[in-house]
Design an enzyme around this catalytic site. Structure first.
Site, PDB file in Angstrom:
ATOM      1  N   ASP A 102       1.069  -1.284   0.059  1.00 31.12           N
ATOM      2  CA  ASP A 102       0.017  -0.118   0.101  1.00 31.12           C
ATOM      3  C   ASP A 102       1.007   1.088  -0.080  1.00 31.12           C
ATOM      4  OD1 ASP A 102      -2.137  -1.687   0.377  1.00 31.12           O
ATOM      5  OD2 ASP A 102      -2.167  -1.631   2.381  1.00 31.12           O
TER       6      ASP A 102
HETATM    7  N1  URA Z   1      -1.151  -5.958   3.944  1.00 32.54           N
HETATM    8  C1  URA Z   1      -1.593  -4.764   3.835  1.00 32.54           C
HETATM    9  O1  URA Z   1      -2.635  -4.705   4.297  1.00 32.54           O
HETATM   10  N2  URA Z   1      -0.883  -3.953   3.143  1.00 32.54           N
HETATM   11  C2  URA Z   1       0.188  -3.946   2.557  1.00 32.54           C
HETATM   12  O2  URA Z   1       0.846  -2.882   2.066  1.00 32.54           O
HETATM   13  C3  URA Z   1       0.533  -5.231   2.559  1.00 32.54           C
HETATM   14  C4  URA Z   1       0.205  -6.127   3.196  1.00 32.54           C
END
Ligand code: URA
Length: 244
Positions: free
Chosen positions: A112
């Site tokens: 993310d």
């Molecule tokens: N899980 C998440 O919630 N976000 C990420 O960036 C990676 C794994």
């Protein structure tokens, strides 16, 4: 490192464009300006065939070192997106220095925008598929700071396979508690959208910050500051596929 194919004969302008991450027109321009040599001789034809494995190509006096594929470890900062292009934000590709750039690079798996840590960037689609496929069981380990202390029962709930919002069932995952009850490590074998955040919510908690610390058994290099990257070394590949 994955096996190398026999590269065969390749057009010189294509080779330069691919290895130097420049456009085909820019590669032709270098050849036109007589700035490219093949085995010490000035190249005159854009479509001259070279053998990347054995011919020595130099551009502007520097040898162009041939690698069929490249594998880069990046310590992603928050605020950049795991994509090859984005209209609004910087992408992880913009953090790759010129000497490691080449055409066809992409992040193998997405974090993310607000997640930090280990992103593997490559131009090898087969390898990326391998490390992302749940069937290959390449684990991804995260360090998460939670809003509330983790509960002892959370370890079992993660190990049993949580059902997250929308009814998706997660594969068994490992939750490791630390001395600080709000700081945990979570190891997954798959990568559903916002998975760690949704798993935390499934046990009544919330992720405050998240960092990916390893892929397989290959840890993010502690010497890489956020935003820095380096090539993954040959001997490190076996760690990616290593199992617990
Ligand atoms: N899980 C998440 O919630 N976000 C990420 O960036 C990676 C794994």
């Amino acid at each position: 490192m994955p096996e190398k194919k026999n590269a065969g004969n390749v057009r010189l302008d294509r080779f330069l464009s691919n290895q130097l991450a420049i456009s085909r027109n820019d590669a032709k321009e270098l050849i036109k300006k007589r700035l490219v040599t093949v085995n010490g001789e000035t190249a005159k034809l854009f479509d001259m065939k070279i053998s990347p494995e054995t011919d020595i190509v130099a551009s502007e006096g520097n040898n162009v070192v041939y690698r069929e594929h490249i594998y880069i470890m990046l310590n992603k900062p928050a605020g950049v997106v795991c994509a090859t292009k984005d209209r609004l934000s910087d992408t992880v590709l913009e953090l790759i220095p010129p000497e490691l750039r080449r055409s066809g690079l992409f992040p193998a798996g997405r974090l993310d925008k607000d997640t930090t840590g280990f992103v593997l960037i490559t131009d090898d689609g087969g390898f990326a598929h391998d490390i992302l496929s749940p069937k290959k069981h390449v684990e991804k380990r995260y360090f998460a700071v939670l809003e509330k202390p983790a509960q002892a029962g959370d370890v079992k709930a993660f190990a049993d396979g949580l059902v997250i919002d929308g009814g998706e069932k997660c594969l068994p995952a490992k939750l490791e508690l630390t001395e600080n009850p709000r700081e945990v490590f979570i190891t997954l074998h798959e990568g559903m959208f916002h998975q760690v955040k949704r798993m935390a919510e499934a046990v009544g908690n919330k992720v405050v910050s998240l960092k990916r610390v390893s892929i397989g058994k290959l840890n993010l290099d502690e010497n890489l500051a956020e935003g820095q990257c380096r090539e993954i070394m040959h001997k490190e590949f076996e760690k990616i596929y290593a199992k617990t």
